[in-house]
Design a protein around this motif. Structure first.
Motif, PDB file in Angstrom:
ATOM      1  N   LEU A 285       1.426   3.962  10.374  1.00 16.14           N
ATOM      2  CA  LEU A 285       1.878   4.364   9.051  1.00 16.14           C
ATOM      3  C   LEU A 285       1.755   5.879   8.892  1.00 16.14           C
ATOM      4  N   PRO A 286       2.698   6.502   8.170  1.00 15.94           N
ATOM      5  CA  PRO A 286       2.652   7.958   8.025  1.00 15.94           C
ATOM      6  C   PRO A 286       1.530   8.402   7.089  1.00 15.94           C
ATOM      7  N   ARG A 287       1.131   9.649   7.234  1.00 16.46           N
ATOM      8  CA  ARG A 287       0.144  10.243   6.335  1.00 16.46           C
ATOM      9  C   ARG A 287       0.863  11.192   5.385  1.00 16.46           C
ATOM     10  N   VAL A 288       0.842  10.853   4.115  1.00 18.48           N
ATOM     11  CA  VAL A 288       1.515  11.637   3.090  1.00 18.48           C
ATOM     12  C   VAL A 288       0.476  11.997   2.036  1.00 18.48           C
ATOM     13  N   PRO A 289       0.359  13.267   1.661  1.00 18.76           N
ATOM     14  CA  PRO A 289      -0.638  13.667   0.645  1.00 18.76           C
ATOM     15  C   PRO A 289      -0.434  12.910  -0.661  1.00 18.76           C
ATOM     16  N   GLY A 290      -1.549  12.468  -1.242  1.00 19.88           N
ATOM     17  CA  GLY A 290      -1.502  11.801  -2.535  1.00 19.88           C
ATOM     18  C   GLY A 290      -1.434  10.298  -2.488  1.00 19.88           C
ATOM     19  N   VAL A 291      -1.295   9.720  -1.278  1.00 12.72           N
ATOM     20  CA  VAL A 291      -1.206   8.267  -1.179  1.00 12.72           C
ATOM     21  C   VAL A 291      -1.847   7.814   0.128  1.00 12.72           C
ATOM     22  N   ARG A 292      -2.503   6.675   0.091  1.00 10.85           N
ATOM     23  CA  ARG A 292      -3.093   6.065   1.273  1.00 10.85           C
ATOM     24  C   ARG A 292      -2.448   4.710   1.494  1.00 10.85           C
ATOM     25  N   GLY A 435      -5.926   6.059  -8.609  1.00 14.24           N
ATOM     26  CA  GLY A 435      -6.791   4.999  -8.095  1.00 14.24           C
ATOM     27  C   GLY A 435      -6.171   3.624  -8.085  1.00 14.24           C
ATOM     28  N   GLU A 436      -4.973   3.486  -8.617  1.00 17.19           N
ATOM     29  CA  GLU A 436      -4.329   2.175  -8.598  1.00 17.19           C
ATOM     30  C   GLU A 436      -3.614   1.948  -7.261  1.00 17.19           C
ATOM     31  N   THR A 437      -3.545   0.667  -6.868  1.00 14.17           N
ATOM     32  CA  THR A 437      -2.896   0.274  -5.615  1.00 14.17           C
ATOM     33  C   THR A 437      -1.690  -0.593  -5.931  1.00 14.17           C
ATOM     34  N   VAL A 438      -0.563  -0.272  -5.311  1.00 13.54           N
ATOM     35  CA  VAL A 438       0.660  -1.052  -5.463  1.00 13.54           C
ATOM     36  C   VAL A 438       0.817  -1.932  -4.225  1.00 13.54           C
ATOM     37  N   LEU A 439       0.930  -3.241  -4.439  1.00 13.27           N
ATOM     38  CA  LEU A 439       1.074  -4.201  -3.337  1.00 13.27           C
ATOM     39  C   LEU A 439       2.529  -4.643  -3.228  1.00 13.27           C
ATOM     40  N   PRO A 475      -7.218   0.788   0.486  1.00 10.54           N
ATOM     41  CA  PRO A 475      -6.085  -0.147   0.440  1.00 10.54           C
ATOM     42  C   PRO A 475      -6.187  -1.241   1.494  1.00 10.54           C
ATOM     43  N   GLY A 476      -6.789  -0.928   2.654  1.00  6.04           N
ATOM     44  CA  GLY A 476      -6.964  -1.961   3.672  1.00  6.04           C
ATOM     45  C   GLY A 476      -7.908  -3.054   3.213  1.00  6.04           C
ATOM     46  N   ALA A 477      -8.989  -2.674   2.524  1.00  5.65           N
ATOM     47  CA  ALA A 477      -9.928  -3.669   2.005  1.00  5.65           C
ATOM     48  C   ALA A 477      -9.276  -4.516   0.924  1.00  5.65           C
ATOM     49  N   VAL A 478      -8.433  -3.902   0.100  1.00  2.00           N
ATOM     50  CA  VAL A 478      -7.711  -4.663  -0.923  1.00  2.00           C
ATOM     51  C   VAL A 478      -6.815  -5.708  -0.271  1.00  2.00           C
ATOM     52  N   ALA A 479      -6.057  -5.291   0.746  1.00  5.80           N
ATOM     53  CA  ALA A 479      -5.149  -6.225   1.434  1.00  5.80           C
ATOM     54  C   ALA A 479      -5.934  -7.347   2.105  1.00  5.80           C
ATOM     55  N   ASP A 480      -7.047  -7.011   2.738  1.00  3.10           N
ATOM     56  CA  ASP A 480      -7.846  -8.033   3.414  1.00  3.10           C
ATOM     57  C   ASP A 480      -8.408  -9.045   2.425  1.00  3.10           C
ATOM     58  N   HIS A 481      -8.883  -8.562   1.286  1.00  2.37           N
ATOM     59  CA  HIS A 481      -9.437  -9.479   0.280  1.00  2.37           C
ATOM     60  C   HIS A 481      -8.360 -10.428  -0.236  1.00  2.37           C
ATOM     61  N   VAL A 482      -7.179  -9.919  -0.504  1.00  5.00           N
ATOM     62  CA  VAL A 482      -6.101 -10.767  -1.007  1.00  5.00           C
ATOM     63  C   VAL A 482      -5.736 -11.829   0.026  1.00  5.00           C
ATOM     64  N   LEU A 503       1.905  -4.888   2.205  1.00  2.00           N
ATOM     65  CA  LEU A 503       1.844  -3.431   2.301  1.00  2.00           C
ATOM     66  C   LEU A 503       1.174  -2.891   1.036  1.00  2.00           C
ATOM     67  N   ALA A 504       0.079  -2.131   1.220  1.00  2.00           N
ATOM     68  CA  ALA A 504      -0.695  -1.609   0.099  1.00  2.00           C
ATOM     69  C   ALA A 504      -0.612  -0.091   0.081  1.00  2.00           C
ATOM     70  N   ALA A 505      -0.296   0.461  -1.085  1.00  2.00           N
ATOM     71  CA  ALA A 505      -0.212   1.914  -1.260  1.00  2.00           C
ATOM     72  C   ALA A 505      -1.112   2.311  -2.427  1.00  2.00           C
ATOM     73  N   ARG A 506      -2.173   3.045  -2.121  1.00  2.00           N
ATOM     74  CA  ARG A 506      -3.114   3.493  -3.164  1.00  2.00           C
ATOM     75  C   ARG A 506      -2.820   4.952  -3.515  1.00  2.00           C
ATOM     76  N   PHE A 507      -2.626   5.218  -4.800  1.00  2.00           N
ATOM     77  CA  PHE A 507      -2.282   6.560  -5.254  1.00  2.00           C
ATOM     78  C   PHE A 507      -3.555   7.277  -5.728  1.00  2.00           C
ATOM     79  N   GLU A 508      -3.728   8.477  -5.234  1.00  2.00           N
ATOM     80  CA  GLU A 508      -4.941   9.247  -5.533  1.00  2.00           C
ATOM     81  C   GLU A 508      -4.846   9.867  -6.944  1.00  2.00           C
TER      82      GLU A 508
END
Length: 508
Positions: A285-292, A435-439, A475-482, A503-508
């Motif tokens: 996955l790419p690394r883009v500032p502001g999102v994980r 801090g919110e994550t979009v699934l 975001p990886g822990a969120v996906a694993d828990h779900v 696919l989980a995207a967490r916004f900083e």
């Protein structure tokens, strides 16, 4: 199995008496080292009184044969219910221990073609004990001799009679020469490790350390399946199975080998499908500032057409996509690869307008693959502004997970790609809080639960709401828990062909 678990050293080991068959009570001789039979499975042994009248002797033998058939039937029924290589090896090892009258054992899966997979399973042996046994030189151990001594097949013409066989005139040394199946070696019995000739000193040392005095090794091989591995059972005292027990374990071993061969084919096919699917998806996955970002992709046995993508776009933007192509198997994987590649091209050219991206994808699919449909969701994200514009075609809505809310995004309804007459569904805009994550997920996540659609959505919402606060920053822990909450047992085997993408995207 509980009945085959290690126990203290018995003083007077014997198999229980067989149940009465047609009024005959068959007596079972006491083997030198045995365990209680598997629950519900009678032990088998021949009658020992040869002085019985002829009629009674015949009836006794018939009862013994019925008992043998019952035993093999029940053991093979239990084996056939296993659906994994490890499960089948464990079941085979426990059943074999009951048949040969042993307490411990080891099974080694090592296909002769070298394509794997390989594994070693122990019965009544700890992991360290298995490692100790493997320190014995391979050529000295009975199971090692079985693994290394079985040829793949005879050379063309080997062992053929001098007279012309049926179909004389065939080029026996040519490419069409018939080949005989692989030879199956005989089992190897070591009645007493201390007195057996030709054993490596290390073998005796290991036997003394682990407390076994004899062994019986059986090849997991048939002429049709070739060599798949070997099993060896260990006795606490000098012993070896009698002729009847050898016959029973031989019959069971051949059945077990054929079952293992089928499971091996399934496992290899599953591994190939998973490899192809992973190669068609992003390697990282790419690394883009502001999102994980984090992604979880589970592939079913047949391989479905679920896919995902994360693509860096100009001016620090990010394209996120998930989708599913109809069908399963290689054709669905190929179509998925073509669709994903096309979406990447459209996203680069007009990614800021998700509706235009999906409109072009709809036209491409309709013209090039009219017999196939697909669902897709494309999101144009600007992490710096925490802004997302997204559009979907027949796809489930994203889910936003945060400290103050867990809710589905209200998207416009649209038919899947390939089923539209015209595009009418507009895009929607979303502004995730810090801090919110979009699934983003595929329909396979919902179908694999085995529930109706409305209940599956409710379970997904509940799983996302229950993510611990300590895990929401990852975001990886969120996906694993779900995934753990929705699919505690992994992929539901009753739902064939459905992959799962999250696919989980967490916004900083």
């Amino acid at each position: 199995m509980a009945s085959n678990a290690p126990v203290g050293k018995p003083t007077d080991m014997s198999s229980p008496r067989l149940p009465k068959v047609a009024g005959i009570d068959s007596t079972v001789p006491a083997p030198p080292d045995t365990v209680a039979p598997l629950p519900g499975v009678p032990s088998a042994a021949p009658p020992s009184d040869a002085a019985l009248p002829p009629g009674v002797l015949i009836q006794d033998r018939l009862a013994s044969w019925v008992s043998d058939l019952t035993t093999l039937h029940e053991l093979t029924e239990r084996l056939i219910k296993t659906d994994s290589l490890d499960g089948a090896l464990r079941e085979m090892l426990g059943a074999g221990a009951a048949l040969v009258g042993a307490r411990r054992g080891m099974a080694v899966l090592e296909p002769a073609d070298g394509l794997g997979p390989t594994s070693t399973i122990g019965l009544g042996l700890a992991h360290a004990d298995l490692g100790t046994i493997e320190t014995v030189p391979r050529g000295s151990g009975s199971y090692g001799r079985l693994l290394d001594g079985l040829p793949e097949a005879d050379p063309p013409g080997a062992g053929l009679p001098d007279a012309d066989p049926p179909g004389a005139g065939l080029p026996w040394n040519g490419p069409t020469a018939p080949r005989r199946p692989a030879r199956v070696p005989e089992p190897i019995a070591i009645r007493d490790v201390r007195t057996e000739e030709g054993l490596d000193p290390r073998h005796r040392e290991v036997a003394a350390r682990l407390g076994y005095a004899a062994s019986y090794a059986l090849p997991l091989a048939t002429e049709e399946a070739g060599r798949l591995g070997a099993a060896v059972w260990l006795y606490d005292e000098p012993a070896e199975p009698d002729e009847r027990r050898r016959h029973l374990i031989g019959l069971y071993g051949r059945f077990a080998t054929e079952h293992l061969a089928r499971l091996l084919q399934v496992e290899r096919a599953r591994a190939r499908v998973a490899t192809v699917a992973e190669e068609l998806l992003p390697s990282r996955l790419p690394r883009v500032p502001g999102v994980r970002l984090a992604v979880r992709h589970l592939t079913g046995p047949q391989g479905g057409g679920d896919w995902y993508d994360a693509l860096p776009l100009p001016e620090g933007a990010l394209g996120l996509a998930v989708g599913s192509v109809s069908g399963t198997g290689p054709s669905a994987l190929a179509a998925m690869g073509r669709l994903r590649a096309s979406l990447r091209a459209y996203a680069v050219m007009e990614g800021e307008d998700p509706v235009a991206v999906l409109s072009d994808l709809e036209l491409l699919l309709r013209l090039t693959e009219p017999a196939r449909s697909a669902t897709a969701l494309f999101a144009y994200a600007e992490p710096a502004q925490r802004r997302i514009v997204l559009a979907g075609a027949g796809h489930a809505p994203p889910l936003v997970v945060g400290d103050h809310r867990t809710e589905f995004v209200e998207t416009s309804l649209s038919a899947p790609l390939g089923m539209l007459t015209c595009w009418e569904a507009p895009s929607v805009e979303l502004s995730p809080a810090p801090g919110e994550t979009v699934l983003l997920y595929t329909d396979g996540l919902l179908r694999r639960t085995g529930d109706a659609t409305d209940r599956a959505f409710a379970r997904l919402h509940a799983a996302a709401s229950s993510v611990p606060r300590t895990d929401r920053s990852d975001p990886g822990a969120v996906a694993d828990h779900v995934l753990r909450t929705l699919l505690p047992g992994g992929l539901d085997p009753a739902v064939e062909g459905e992959d799962v993408v999250l696919l989980a995207a967490r916004f900083e």
